[in-house]
Design a protein around this motif. Structure first.
Motif, PDB file in Angstrom:
ATOM      1  N   GLN A   1      38.534  32.244  46.747  1.00  9.47           N
ATOM      2  CA  GLN A   1      38.843  33.889  48.121  1.00  9.47           C
ATOM      3  C   GLN A   1      40.783  32.523  47.794  1.00  9.47           C
ATOM      4  OE1 GLN A   1      36.452  34.156  51.290  1.00  9.47           O
ATOM      5  NE2 GLN A   1      37.988  35.472  51.630  1.00  9.47           N
ATOM      6  N   ASP A   2      41.170  34.263  47.592  1.00 15.27           N
ATOM      7  CA  ASP A   2      42.555  33.824  48.609  1.00 15.27           C
ATOM      8  C   ASP A   2      42.358  34.245  49.140  1.00 15.27           C
ATOM      9  OD1 ASP A   2      43.363  35.623  46.437  1.00 15.27           O
ATOM     10  OD2 ASP A   2      42.945  34.252  44.772  1.00 15.27           O
ATOM     11  N   HIS A   3      44.550  34.870  49.616  1.00 12.87           N
ATOM     12  CA  HIS A   3      44.840  35.611  50.388  1.00 12.87           C
ATOM     13  C   HIS A   3      46.094  36.125  49.118  1.00 12.87           C
ATOM     14  CE1 HIS A   3      41.803  34.427  53.339  1.00 12.87           C
ATOM     15  NE2 HIS A   3      42.193  33.809  53.369  1.00 12.87           N
ATOM     16  N   SER A   4      46.090  35.997  48.288  1.00 10.23           N
ATOM     17  CA  SER A   4      47.042  36.341  47.304  1.00 10.23           C
ATOM     18  C   SER A   4      47.648  37.714  46.961  1.00 10.23           C
ATOM     19  CB  SER A   4      46.619  36.523  45.646  1.00 10.23           C
ATOM     20  OG  SER A   4      45.532  37.158  45.403  1.00 10.23           O
ATOM     21  N   GLY A   5      46.896  38.534  48.159  1.00  8.32           N
ATOM     22  CA  GLY A   5      47.150  39.990  48.161  1.00  8.32           C
ATOM     23  C   GLY A   5      46.875  40.772  46.791  1.00  8.32           C
ATOM     24  N   ILE A   6      46.096  40.102  45.798  1.00  9.19           N
ATOM     25  CA  ILE A   6      45.911  40.663  44.286  1.00  9.19           C
ATOM     26  C   ILE A   6      44.492  41.144  44.073  1.00  9.19           C
ATOM     27  CG2 ILE A   6      44.998  39.841  42.261  1.00  9.19           C
ATOM     28  CD1 ILE A   6      48.485  38.543  42.176  1.00  9.19           C
ATOM     29  N   ASN A   7      43.790  42.460  44.558  1.00 11.41           N
ATOM     30  CA  ASN A   7      41.888  42.132  44.813  1.00 11.41           C
ATOM     31  C   ASN A   7      41.304  41.270  43.712  1.00 11.41           C
ATOM     32  OD1 ASN A   7      42.575  43.017  42.114  1.00 11.41           O
ATOM     33  ND2 ASN A   7      41.538  45.313  42.276  1.00 11.41           N
ATOM     34  N   MET A   8      41.157  40.939  42.337  1.00  9.19           N
ATOM     35  CA  MET A   8      40.766  39.922  42.110  1.00  9.19           C
ATOM     36  C   MET A   8      41.380  39.682  40.777  1.00  9.19           C
ATOM     37  SD  MET A   8      36.721  40.715  41.176  1.00  9.19           S
ATOM     38  CE  MET A   8      36.610  39.205  40.496  1.00  9.19           C
ATOM     39  N   SER A   9      41.526  38.550  39.999  1.00  6.87           N
ATOM     40  CA  SER A   9      42.293  37.713  38.779  1.00  6.87           C
ATOM     41  C   SER A   9      41.946  36.601  38.535  1.00  6.87           C
ATOM     42  CB  SER A   9      43.567  37.014  39.285  1.00  6.87           C
ATOM     43  OG  SER A   9      43.718  36.396  40.872  1.00  6.87           O
ATOM     44  N   TYR A  10      42.038  36.725  36.971  1.00  8.07           N
ATOM     45  CA  TYR A  10      41.926  34.960  36.334  1.00  8.07           C
ATOM     46  C   TYR A  10      42.757  34.119  35.868  1.00  8.07           C
ATOM     47  CZ  TYR A  10      39.974  32.067  32.926  1.00  8.07           C
ATOM     48  OH  TYR A  10      39.140  31.058  31.727  1.00  8.07           O
ATOM     49  N   ASN A  11      42.197  33.258  36.100  1.00  7.01           N
ATOM     50  CA  ASN A  11      43.504  32.218  36.296  1.00  7.01           C
ATOM     51  C   ASN A  11      43.220  31.539  34.686  1.00  7.01           C
ATOM     52  OD1 ASN A  11      44.164  29.397  36.535  1.00  7.01           O
ATOM     53  ND2 ASN A  11      45.627  30.144  38.455  1.00  7.01           N
ATOM     54  N   PHE A  12      43.712  31.449  34.102  1.00 10.52           N
ATOM     55  CA  PHE A  12      42.848  30.711  32.993  1.00 10.52           C
ATOM     56  C   PHE A  12      43.353  29.343  32.599  1.00 10.52           C
ATOM     57  CE2 PHE A  12      47.359  32.803  31.501  1.00 10.52           C
ATOM     58  CZ  PHE A  12      48.002  30.827  30.973  1.00 10.52           C
ATOM     59  N   ILE A  13      44.232  29.019  33.847  1.00 12.83           N
ATOM     60  CA  ILE A  13      44.339  27.447  33.629  1.00 12.83           C
ATOM     61  C   ILE A  13      43.795  26.803  34.110  1.00 12.83           C
ATOM     62  CG2 ILE A  13      45.918  25.728  34.260  1.00 12.83           C
ATOM     63  CD1 ILE A  13      48.304  28.134  33.710  1.00 12.83           C
ATOM     64  N   GLY A  14      43.402  27.722  35.218  1.00  8.64           N
ATOM     65  CA  GLY A  14      42.537  27.351  36.009  1.00  8.64           C
ATOM     66  C   GLY A  14      41.042  26.698  36.039  1.00  8.64           C
ATOM     67  N   ASP A  15      40.707  28.193  34.880  1.00 11.07           N
ATOM     68  CA  ASP A  15      39.149  28.661  34.455  1.00 11.07           C
ATOM     69  C   ASP A  15      38.776  29.347  35.782  1.00 11.07           C
ATOM     70  OD1 ASP A  15      37.346  29.425  32.288  1.00 11.07           O
ATOM     71  OD2 ASP A  15      36.548  27.745  32.499  1.00 11.07           O
ATOM     72  N   TYR A  16      39.065  30.029  36.519  1.00  8.62           N
ATOM     73  CA  TYR A  16      38.472  30.823  38.023  1.00  8.62           C
ATOM     74  C   TYR A  16      38.767  32.305  38.426  1.00  8.62           C
ATOM     75  CZ  TYR A  16      43.277  29.591  40.958  1.00  8.62           C
ATOM     76  OH  TYR A  16      44.299  29.531  41.080  1.00  8.62           O
ATOM     77  N   VAL A  17      38.015  32.867  38.764  1.00  8.58           N
ATOM     78  CA  VAL A  17      38.153  34.167  39.102  1.00  8.58           C
ATOM     79  C   VAL A  17      38.281  33.812  40.812  1.00  8.58           C
ATOM     80  CG1 VAL A  17      37.597  35.714  39.662  1.00  8.58           C
ATOM     81  CG2 VAL A  17      36.526  34.956  37.697  1.00  8.58           C
ATOM     82  N   GLY A  18      39.561  34.732  41.285  1.00  5.94           N
ATOM     83  CA  GLY A  18      40.087  34.712  42.352  1.00  5.94           C
ATOM     84  C   GLY A  18      39.795  35.979  42.736  1.00  5.94           C
ATOM     85  N   PHE A  19      39.820  36.099  44.093  1.00  9.12           N
ATOM     86  CA  PHE A  19      39.120  37.481  44.983  1.00  9.12           C
ATOM     87  C   PHE A  19      40.238  37.207  46.131  1.00  9.12           C
ATOM     88  CE2 PHE A  19      35.870  35.491  46.592  1.00  9.12           C
ATOM     89  CZ  PHE A  19      35.662  35.977  47.824  1.00  9.12           C
ATOM     90  N   ASP A  20      40.590  38.162  46.030  1.00 14.15           N
ATOM     91  CA  ASP A  20      41.266  38.714  48.249  1.00 14.15           C
ATOM     92  C   ASP A  20      40.773  39.584  48.272  1.00 14.15           C
ATOM     93  OD1 ASP A  20      42.719  39.698  50.291  1.00 14.15           O
ATOM     94  OD2 ASP A  20      44.720  38.448  49.260  1.00 14.15           O
ATOM     95  N   ALA A  21      39.069  38.846  49.653  1.00 11.29           N
ATOM     96  CA  ALA A  21      38.477  40.059  49.875  1.00 11.29           C
ATOM     97  C   ALA A  21      39.292  41.310  50.633  1.00 11.29           C
ATOM     98  CB  ALA A  21      37.472  39.190  50.885  1.00 11.29           C
ATOM     99  N   LYS A  22      40.206  40.980  51.158  1.00 11.28           N
ATOM    100  CA  LYS A  22      40.893  42.230  52.078  1.00 11.28           C
ATOM    101  C   LYS A  22      41.633  43.703  51.322  1.00 11.28           C
ATOM    102  CE  LYS A  22      44.409  43.310  54.819  1.00 11.28           C
ATOM    103  NZ  LYS A  22      46.074  42.750  56.160  1.00 11.28           N
ATOM    104  N   ARG A  23      42.013  42.756  50.313  1.00  7.72           N
ATOM    105  CA  ARG A  23      43.009  43.358  48.762  1.00  7.72           C
ATOM    106  C   ARG A  23      42.169  44.193  47.789  1.00  7.72           C
ATOM    107  NH1 ARG A  23      45.052  47.350  48.324  1.00  7.72           N
ATOM    108  NH2 ARG A  23      45.986  47.667  45.902  1.00  7.72           N
ATOM    109  N   LEU A  24      40.534  43.156  47.714  1.00  8.10           N
ATOM    110  CA  LEU A  24      40.030  43.781  46.837  1.00  8.10           C
ATOM    111  C   LEU A  24      39.415  45.681  47.527  1.00  8.10           C
ATOM    112  CD1 LEU A  24      38.287  43.923  43.871  1.00  8.10           C
ATOM    113  CD2 LEU A  24      37.006  42.284  45.889  1.00  8.10           C
ATOM    114  N   ILE A  25      38.333  45.892  49.051  1.00  6.78           N
ATOM    115  CA  ILE A  25      37.896  46.720  49.558  1.00  6.78           C
ATOM    116  C   ILE A  25      39.220  47.519  49.774  1.00  6.78           C
ATOM    117  CG2 ILE A  25      37.728  46.971  51.612  1.00  6.78           C
ATOM    118  CD1 ILE A  25      36.502  44.431  52.772  1.00  6.78           C
TER     119      ILE A  25
END
Length: 185
Positions: A29-53
């Protein structure tokens, strides 16, 4: 519902999809302002709960948050399936990023070779997005998470943002070329 409860609900929904398809991608979970993203370098899915909604609420058609989260998770997993291609693009992506840091927007939009690099970046992004959506569609076909109609609506809305930005820069490129022709005349 408390903020923490909603965040946990979103995390659990993302986790359930990742588990169901049998992938081993970390969730952050992050606060990037991007609803969901895939970080291919770190191989993880990030999500910003507020932006997702917020992003779900921006859709033209009424789609439940659960369906939206499942679909976007499939999309991010589609990027994970394309990780090798994303990694291969890194050197060129860094060149374009460096160019954008070294030049103002005014310079970029007034120099053909710089604007061409911007168009190349758009084209790469659109191709990666389309591939991720194709992969997501295949996963959804196998696992039947969401209806095809809901999937298509979310996909079209998502792709439209990339295509709109690209078309704006194509127009700027043609305008720049037309200005050069007029100056030569």
């Amino acid at each position: 519902m408390t903020k923490q409860h909603k965040e946990k609900e979103l995390y659990d929904g993302i986790y359930a999809v990742i588990q169901a398809v049998g992938m081993t991608v970390t969730i952050k979970q992050d606060h990037s302002g991007i609803n969901m993203s895939y970080n291919f370098i770190g191989d993880y899915v990030g999500f910003d709960a507020k932006r997702l909604i917020e992003a779900r609420n921006e859709l033209k058609l009424p789609i439940s948050l659960e369906v939206y989260v499942k679909t976007m998770t499939l999309h991010e997993l589609g990027h994970a399936m394309d990780r090798d291609a994303l990694q291969a693009s890194l050197p060129r992506t860094i060149e374009i990023f460096t160019m954008k840091k070294q030049h103002s927007l005014k310079e970029i939009y007034h120099q053909e070779h710089l604007l061409t690099m911007m168009l190349e970046e758009h084209e790469m992004n659109i191709q990666f997005e389309q591939t991720a959506w194709d992969n997501a569609r295949a996963l959804n076909h196998i696992h039947q998470f969401v209806s095809e109609t809901e999937f298509d609506n979310i996909m079209q809305y998502s792709l439209a943002t990339y295509k709109t930005l690209y078309e704006q820069d194509v127009q700027a490129y043609h305008h720049l070329l037309n200005q050069q022709v007029v100056q030569l005349a």
